[in-house]
Design a protein around this motif. Structure first.
Motif, PDB file in Angstrom:
ATOM      1  N   LYS A 239       0.816  -1.219   0.000  1.00  0.00           N
ATOM      2  CA  LYS A 239       0.000   0.000   0.000  1.00  0.00           C
ATOM      3  C   LYS A 239       0.851   1.271   0.000  1.00  0.00           C
ATOM      4  CE  LYS A 239      -3.684   2.101   2.709  1.00  0.00           C
ATOM      5  NZ  LYS A 239      -4.515   1.920   3.899  1.00  0.00           N
ATOM      6  N   ASP A 240       1.848   1.349   0.850  1.00  0.00           N
ATOM      7  CA  ASP A 240       2.683   2.544   0.961  1.00  0.00           C
ATOM      8  C   ASP A 240       4.068   2.354   0.355  1.00  0.00           C
ATOM      9  OD1 ASP A 240       0.655   3.930   2.328  1.00  0.00           O
ATOM     10  OD2 ASP A 240       1.206   2.928   4.200  1.00  0.00           O
ATOM     11  N   PHE A 241       4.286   1.247  -0.351  1.00  0.00           N
ATOM     12  CA  PHE A 241       5.594   0.961  -0.927  1.00  0.00           C
ATOM     13  C   PHE A 241       5.764   1.711  -2.236  1.00  0.00           C
ATOM     14  CE2 PHE A 241       8.329  -1.663  -3.663  1.00  0.00           C
ATOM     15  CZ  PHE A 241       9.485  -1.660  -2.900  1.00  0.00           C
ATOM     16  N   ILE A 242       6.870   2.437  -2.381  1.00  0.00           N
ATOM     17  CA  ILE A 242       7.198   3.141  -3.616  1.00  0.00           C
ATOM     18  C   ILE A 242       8.483   2.511  -4.164  1.00  0.00           C
ATOM     19  CG2 ILE A 242       7.817   5.349  -4.652  1.00  0.00           C
ATOM     20  CD1 ILE A 242       6.251   6.670  -2.339  1.00  0.00           C
ATOM     21  N   PRO A 243       8.423   1.850  -5.317  1.00  0.00           N
ATOM     22  CA  PRO A 243       9.621   1.205  -5.854  1.00  0.00           C
ATOM     23  C   PRO A 243      10.673   2.236  -6.271  1.00  0.00           C
ATOM     24  CG  PRO A 243       7.823   1.041  -7.416  1.00  0.00           C
ATOM     25  CD  PRO A 243       7.258   1.646  -6.176  1.00  0.00           C
ATOM     26  N   THR A 244      11.933   1.941  -5.971  1.00  0.00           N
ATOM     27  CA  THR A 244      13.033   2.849  -6.320  1.00  0.00           C
ATOM     28  C   THR A 244      13.906   2.289  -7.428  1.00  0.00           C
ATOM     29  OG1 THR A 244      14.375   1.853  -4.569  1.00  0.00           O
ATOM     30  CG2 THR A 244      13.106   3.826  -3.999  1.00  0.00           C
ATOM     31  N   ALA A 245      13.645   1.054  -7.866  1.00  0.00           N
ATOM     32  CA  ALA A 245      14.389   0.436  -8.963  1.00  0.00           C
ATOM     33  C   ALA A 245      13.483  -0.585  -9.640  1.00  0.00           C
ATOM     34  CB  ALA A 245      15.651  -0.239  -8.433  1.00  0.00           C
ATOM     35  N   ALA A 246      13.902  -1.017 -10.806  1.00  0.00           N
ATOM     36  CA  ALA A 246      13.121  -2.001 -11.561  1.00  0.00           C
ATOM     37  C   ALA A 246      13.110  -3.348 -10.831  1.00  0.00           C
ATOM     38  CB  ALA A 246      13.705  -2.163 -12.955  1.00  0.00           C
ATOM     39  N   GLU A 247      12.090  -4.117 -11.110  1.00  0.00           N
ATOM     40  CA  GLU A 247      11.888  -5.475 -10.596  1.00  0.00           C
ATOM     41  C   GLU A 247      11.779  -5.566  -9.075  1.00  0.00           C
ATOM     42  OE1 GLU A 247      14.349  -8.442 -12.367  1.00  0.00           O
ATOM     43  OE2 GLU A 247      14.118  -7.600 -14.372  1.00  0.00           O
ATOM     44  N   GLN A 248      11.323  -4.522  -8.432  1.00  0.00           N
ATOM     45  CA  GLN A 248      11.027  -4.577  -6.997  1.00  0.00           C
ATOM     46  C   GLN A 248       9.560  -4.888  -6.744  1.00  0.00           C
ATOM     47  OE1 GLN A 248      12.210  -0.793  -5.400  1.00  0.00           O
ATOM     48  NE2 GLN A 248      14.277  -1.519  -4.933  1.00  0.00           N
ATOM     49  N   LEU A 249       8.708  -4.436  -7.666  1.00  0.00           N
ATOM     50  CA  LEU A 249       7.272  -4.614  -7.493  1.00  0.00           C
ATOM     51  C   LEU A 249       6.624  -4.868  -8.849  1.00  0.00           C
ATOM     52  CD1 LEU A 249       4.715  -4.461  -5.697  1.00  0.00           C
ATOM     53  CD2 LEU A 249       4.681  -2.004  -6.149  1.00  0.00           C
ATOM     54  N   TRP A 250       5.921  -5.980  -8.932  1.00  0.00           N
ATOM     55  CA  TRP A 250       5.186  -6.321 -10.140  1.00  0.00           C
ATOM     56  C   TRP A 250       3.692  -6.210  -9.843  1.00  0.00           C
ATOM     57  CZ3 TRP A 250       7.649  -7.452 -14.704  1.00  0.00           C
ATOM     58  CH2 TRP A 250       9.023  -7.654 -14.630  1.00  0.00           C
ATOM     59  N   VAL A 251       2.956  -5.633 -10.765  1.00  0.00           N
ATOM     60  CA  VAL A 251       1.509  -5.493 -10.612  1.00  0.00           C
ATOM     61  C   VAL A 251       0.827  -6.172 -11.799  1.00  0.00           C
ATOM     62  CG1 VAL A 251       1.632  -3.381  -9.249  1.00  0.00           C
ATOM     63  CG2 VAL A 251       1.543  -3.218 -11.719  1.00  0.00           C
ATOM     64  N   SER A 252      -0.416  -6.582 -11.605  1.00  0.00           N
ATOM     65  CA  SER A 252      -1.132  -7.246 -12.689  1.00  0.00           C
ATOM     66  C   SER A 252      -2.582  -6.782 -12.726  1.00  0.00           C
ATOM     67  CB  SER A 252      -1.067  -8.768 -12.514  1.00  0.00           C
ATOM     68  OG  SER A 252      -1.739  -9.138 -11.338  1.00  0.00           O
ATOM     69  N   ASP A 253      -3.197  -7.022 -13.880  1.00  0.00           N
ATOM     70  CA  ASP A 253      -4.594  -6.663 -14.067  1.00  0.00           C
ATOM     71  C   ASP A 253      -5.168  -7.595 -15.126  1.00  0.00           C
ATOM     72  OD1 ASP A 253      -6.972  -5.348 -13.716  1.00  0.00           O
ATOM     73  OD2 ASP A 253      -6.465  -3.666 -15.002  1.00  0.00           O
ATOM     74  N   ILE A 254      -6.482  -7.722 -15.118  1.00  0.00           N
ATOM     75  CA  ILE A 254      -7.180  -8.528 -16.114  1.00  0.00           C
ATOM     76  C   ILE A 254      -8.316  -7.688 -16.669  1.00  0.00           C
ATOM     77  CG2 ILE A 254      -8.698  -9.616 -14.408  1.00  0.00           C
ATOM     78  CD1 ILE A 254      -8.580 -12.158 -16.149  1.00  0.00           C
ATOM     79  N   THR A 255      -8.549  -7.818 -17.964  1.00  0.00           N
ATOM     80  CA  THR A 255      -9.655  -7.100 -18.589  1.00  0.00           C
ATOM     81  C   THR A 255     -10.367  -8.040 -19.554  1.00  0.00           C
ATOM     82  OG1 THR A 255     -10.286  -5.073 -19.727  1.00  0.00           O
ATOM     83  CG2 THR A 255      -8.295  -6.157 -20.503  1.00  0.00           C
ATOM     84  N   TYR A 256     -11.578  -7.722 -19.880  1.00  0.00           N
ATOM     85  CA  TYR A 256     -12.410  -8.539 -20.752  1.00  0.00           C
ATOM     86  C   TYR A 256     -12.533  -7.842 -22.105  1.00  0.00           C
ATOM     87  CZ  TYR A 256     -13.671 -10.240 -16.172  1.00  0.00           C
ATOM     88  OH  TYR A 256     -13.616 -10.732 -14.897  1.00  0.00           O
ATOM     89  N   ILE A 257     -12.349  -8.594 -23.171  1.00  0.00           N
ATOM     90  CA  ILE A 257     -12.441  -8.048 -24.523  1.00  0.00           C
ATOM     91  C   ILE A 257     -13.537  -8.806 -25.262  1.00  0.00           C
ATOM     92  CG2 ILE A 257     -11.212  -7.670 -26.680  1.00  0.00           C
ATOM     93  CD1 ILE A 257      -8.620  -7.744 -25.044  1.00  0.00           C
ATOM     94  N   LYS A 258     -14.505  -8.073 -25.800  1.00  0.00           N
ATOM     95  CA  LYS A 258     -15.597  -8.690 -26.548  1.00  0.00           C
ATOM     96  C   LYS A 258     -15.124  -8.962 -27.969  1.00  0.00           C
ATOM     97  CE  LYS A 258     -19.716  -7.386 -25.554  1.00  0.00           C
ATOM     98  NZ  LYS A 258     -21.001  -6.708 -25.427  1.00  0.00           N
ATOM     99  N   THR A 259     -15.267 -10.200 -28.438  1.00  0.00           N
ATOM    100  CA  THR A 259     -14.897 -10.587 -29.800  1.00  0.00           C
ATOM    101  C   THR A 259     -16.115 -11.177 -30.498  1.00  0.00           C
ATOM    102  OG1 THR A 259     -14.236 -12.819 -29.183  1.00  0.00           O
ATOM    103  CG2 THR A 259     -12.538 -11.116 -29.035  1.00  0.00           C
ATOM    104  N   ASP A 260     -15.967 -11.461 -31.784  1.00  0.00           N
ATOM    105  CA  ASP A 260     -17.062 -12.079 -32.535  1.00  0.00           C
ATOM    106  C   ASP A 260     -17.363 -13.485 -32.036  1.00  0.00           C
ATOM    107  OD1 ASP A 260     -17.330  -9.828 -34.088  1.00  0.00           O
ATOM    108  OD2 ASP A 260     -16.023 -10.576 -35.689  1.00  0.00           O
ATOM    109  N   ASP A 261     -16.352 -14.165 -31.486  1.00  0.00           N
ATOM    110  CA  ASP A 261     -16.528 -15.539 -31.009  1.00  0.00           C
ATOM    111  C   ASP A 261     -16.931 -15.613 -29.544  1.00  0.00           C
ATOM    112  OD1 ASP A 261     -15.808 -16.509 -33.500  1.00  0.00           O
ATOM    113  OD2 ASP A 261     -13.673 -16.510 -32.988  1.00  0.00           O
ATOM    114  N   GLY A 262     -17.139 -14.490 -28.904  1.00  0.00           N
ATOM    115  CA  GLY A 262     -17.477 -14.477 -27.476  1.00  0.00           C
ATOM    116  C   GLY A 262     -16.615 -13.459 -26.760  1.00  0.00           C
ATOM    117  N   ASN A 263     -16.130 -13.827 -25.602  1.00  0.00           N
ATOM    118  CA  ASN A 263     -15.296 -12.927 -24.827  1.00  0.00           C
ATOM    119  C   ASN A 263     -13.922 -13.525 -24.628  1.00  0.00           C
ATOM    120  OD1 ASN A 263     -17.203 -10.769 -24.177  1.00  0.00           O
ATOM    121  ND2 ASN A 263     -18.312 -12.400 -23.177  1.00  0.00           N
ATOM    122  N   ALA A 264     -12.925 -12.647 -24.603  1.00  0.00           N
ATOM    123  CA  ALA A 264     -11.549 -13.060 -24.345  1.00  0.00           C
ATOM    124  C   ALA A 264     -11.072 -12.309 -23.112  1.00  0.00           C
ATOM    125  CB  ALA A 264     -10.665 -12.751 -25.538  1.00  0.00           C
TER     126      ALA A 264
END
Length: 78
Positions: free
Chosen positions: A41-66
């Motif tokens: 919550k209060d961590f601020i990264p000072t160099a690369a590869e200290q903190l990885w974040v992720s997210d997921i999203t839904y994409i509507k396609t002709d064949d359904g959802n991806a």
């Protein structure tokens, strides 16, 4: 005239608008499973590869959802 009779009248004269498909129901945090605390919550990264974040999203396609999952370094945004 009540609601049900009004809807019957609209249906009889074909004036009802068809229901559209609902959008995706995404993640809900109001569940009974264990919720882990936010450890960065209060961590601020000072160099690369200290903190990885992720997210997921839904994409509507002709064949359904991806689903698109993204993993990003919080410092370099790559």
């Amino acid at each position: 005239m009540g609601r049900d009779r009004f809807y019957s009248l609209l249906r009889r004269h074909r004036l009802l608008i068809p229901r559209t498909k609902r959008e995706h129901i995404t993640t809900t945090s109001k569940h009974h499973f264990y919720k882990y605390p936010n450890l960065v919550k209060d961590f601020i990264p000072t160099a690369a590869e200290q903190l990885w974040v992720s997210d997921i999203t839904y994409i509507k396609t002709d064949d359904g959802n991806a689903y698109l999952a993204l993993v990003t370094d919080a410092y370099s945004k790559k």
